[in-house]
Design a protein around this motif. Structure first.
Motif, PDB file in Angstrom:
ATOM      1  N   VAL A 135      46.766  42.889  37.311  1.00 57.00           N
ATOM      2  CA  VAL A 135      46.392  41.403  37.613  1.00 57.00           C
ATOM      3  C   VAL A 135      46.006  41.089  39.004  1.00 57.00           C
ATOM      4  O   VAL A 135      45.080  40.742  39.179  1.00 57.00           O
ATOM      5  CB  VAL A 135      47.315  40.365  37.056  1.00 57.00           C
ATOM      6  N   VAL A 136      47.243  41.502  39.858  1.00 61.10           N
ATOM      7  CA  VAL A 136      46.611  41.224  41.342  1.00 61.10           C
ATOM      8  C   VAL A 136      45.664  42.104  42.014  1.00 61.10           C
ATOM      9  O   VAL A 136      44.823  41.585  42.727  1.00 61.10           O
ATOM     10  CB  VAL A 136      48.018  41.547  42.058  1.00 61.10           C
ATOM     11  N   ARG A 137      45.359  43.148  41.440  1.00 65.38           N
ATOM     12  CA  ARG A 137      44.431  44.043  42.007  1.00 65.38           C
ATOM     13  C   ARG A 137      43.036  43.405  41.581  1.00 65.38           C
ATOM     14  O   ARG A 137      42.194  43.381  42.305  1.00 65.38           O
ATOM     15  CB  ARG A 137      44.407  45.633  41.301  1.00 65.38           C
ATOM     16  N   ALA A 138      42.959  42.889  40.210  1.00 67.91           N
ATOM     17  CA  ALA A 138      41.672  42.162  39.752  1.00 67.91           C
ATOM     18  C   ALA A 138      41.349  40.967  40.649  1.00 67.91           C
ATOM     19  O   ALA A 138      40.308  40.773  40.736  1.00 67.91           O
ATOM     20  CB  ALA A 138      42.011  42.033  38.267  1.00 67.91           C
ATOM     21  N   LYS A 139      42.471  40.309  40.893  1.00 66.57           N
ATOM     22  CA  LYS A 139      42.289  39.013  41.604  1.00 66.57           C
ATOM     23  C   LYS A 139      41.727  39.271  43.167  1.00 66.57           C
ATOM     24  O   LYS A 139      40.909  38.824  43.620  1.00 66.57           O
ATOM     25  CB  LYS A 139      43.706  38.295  41.784  1.00 66.57           C
ATOM     26  N   ILE A 140      42.377  40.636  43.840  1.00 65.08           N
ATOM     27  CA  ILE A 140      41.923  40.885  45.365  1.00 65.08           C
ATOM     28  C   ILE A 140      40.544  41.175  45.041  1.00 65.08           C
ATOM     29  O   ILE A 140      39.619  41.148  45.774  1.00 65.08           O
ATOM     30  CB  ILE A 140      42.746  42.246  45.378  1.00 65.08           C
TER      31      ILE A 140
ATOM     32  N   GLU B 273      37.762  39.442  47.361  1.00 64.92           N
ATOM     33  CA  GLU B 273      36.629  40.421  48.043  1.00 64.92           C
ATOM     34  C   GLU B 273      35.104  40.282  47.748  1.00 64.92           C
ATOM     35  O   GLU B 273      34.384  39.934  48.964  1.00 64.92           O
ATOM     36  CB  GLU B 273      37.108  41.819  48.026  1.00 64.92           C
ATOM     37  N   SER B 274      34.925  40.098  46.675  1.00 64.22           N
ATOM     38  CA  SER B 274      33.604  39.849  46.515  1.00 64.22           C
ATOM     39  C   SER B 274      33.060  38.418  46.837  1.00 64.22           C
ATOM     40  O   SER B 274      31.980  38.181  47.396  1.00 64.22           O
ATOM     41  CB  SER B 274      33.329  39.712  44.617  1.00 64.22           C
ATOM     42  N   GLU B 275      34.062  37.317  46.599  1.00 64.20           N
ATOM     43  CA  GLU B 275      33.650  36.120  47.116  1.00 64.20           C
ATOM     44  C   GLU B 275      33.671  36.136  48.643  1.00 64.20           C
ATOM     45  O   GLU B 275      32.656  35.448  49.376  1.00 64.20           O
ATOM     46  CB  GLU B 275      34.874  35.001  46.609  1.00 64.20           C
ATOM     47  N   ILE B 276      34.457  36.940  49.422  1.00 60.37           N
ATOM     48  CA  ILE B 276      34.436  36.976  50.931  1.00 60.37           C
ATOM     49  C   ILE B 276      32.994  37.666  51.247  1.00 60.37           C
ATOM     50  O   ILE B 276      32.401  37.131  51.968  1.00 60.37           O
ATOM     51  CB  ILE B 276      35.682  37.724  51.479  1.00 60.37           C
TER      52      ILE B 276
ATOM     53  N   ARG C 280      30.242  35.026  50.933  1.00 58.44           N
ATOM     54  CA  ARG C 280      30.174  33.922  51.900  1.00 58.44           C
ATOM     55  C   ARG C 280      30.070  34.512  52.985  1.00 58.44           C
ATOM     56  O   ARG C 280      29.236  33.650  53.934  1.00 58.44           O
ATOM     57  CB  ARG C 280      31.746  33.178  51.716  1.00 58.44           C
ATOM     58  N   GLN C 281      30.139  35.664  53.356  1.00 59.00           N
ATOM     59  CA  GLN C 281      29.722  36.280  54.785  1.00 59.00           C
ATOM     60  C   GLN C 281      28.176  36.423  54.691  1.00 59.00           C
ATOM     61  O   GLN C 281      27.538  36.208  55.838  1.00 59.00           O
ATOM     62  CB  GLN C 281      30.413  37.939  55.000  1.00 59.00           C
ATOM     63  N   GLN C 282      27.820  36.776  53.424  1.00 58.33           N
ATOM     64  CA  GLN C 282      26.192  37.030  53.261  1.00 58.33           C
ATOM     65  C   GLN C 282      25.476  35.595  53.686  1.00 58.33           C
ATOM     66  O   GLN C 282      24.457  35.210  54.174  1.00 58.33           O
ATOM     67  CB  GLN C 282      25.849  37.530  52.026  1.00 58.33           C
ATOM     68  N   ALA C 283      26.248  34.561  53.166  1.00 58.69           N
ATOM     69  CA  ALA C 283      25.683  33.163  53.039  1.00 58.69           C
ATOM     70  C   ALA C 283      25.732  32.737  54.675  1.00 58.69           C
ATOM     71  O   ALA C 283      24.868  32.218  55.211  1.00 58.69           O
ATOM     72  CB  ALA C 283      26.497  32.263  52.139  1.00 58.69           C
TER      73      ALA C 283
END
Length: 124
Positions: free
Chosen positions: A78-83, A87-90, A93-96
C-alpha cells in the motif's frame, strides 16, 4: 492516564466524530470502560496519531487500514503504491512548473508563436 473521546480529539487536533469514525471502519481500536465509554490510553492515542499522519500524507482510510496491517507485505504494498502515485504527481507538477516558468520568460508575444510552448502543449 486515560482520556475521553473529547479529550483525545482535542489533544490530536481533530473532531471527536473523526475518532469514532476511524473506530467504526476499523482504523482504530478503542477499548471501553465498565460503562461502555471509549477510553483512550497512550497506546490508543499513538495509534490515532499514526492514522492521522497517514491520512495527512494522502492515504484513504482503506489504505490506512492496510498500511497498519500486521501483515508487513500488505502494508508495504500500500505504501509503495502511494509513493508511486505521489512521484507521478510530483513529475506532473514539475512539468507544469517548467511550462509556466517558460511562459513567464517567453520572448514571444503570443504563446502560439513560440516553438517551445508548442512542444510543451503537445506533450501528454
Amino acid at each position: 492516564m486515560v482520556k475521553t473521546v473529547g479529550q483525545a480529539a482535542a489533544e490530536l487536533g481533530i473532531e471527536a466524530h473523526v475518532l469514532r469514525h476511524w473506530e467504526q471502519v476499523g482504523a482504530l481500536t478503542v477499548r471501553r470502560d465498565g460503562n461502555g465509554y471509549r477510553v483512550y490510553d497512550d497506546k490508543t492515542l499513538e495509534q490515532a496519531r499514526t492514522v492521522r499522519k497517514l491520512r495527512r500524507v494522502g492515504l484513504s482510510l482503506p489504505e490506512v487500514i492496510a498500511a497498519i496491517s500486521p501483515r508487513k507485505a500488505a502494508a508495504q504494498a500500500v505504501v509503495r503504491a502511494k509513493i508511486a502515485v505521489l512521484e507521478s504527481e510530483i513529475a506532473h507538477r514539475q512539468q507544469a512548473m517548467t511550462f509556466l516558468q517558460h511562459t513567464v520568460e517567453c520572448r514571444h508575444r503570443y504563446l502560439d508563436d513560440c516553438p517551445e510552448c508548442a512542444t510543451f502543449v503537445r506533450e501528454a
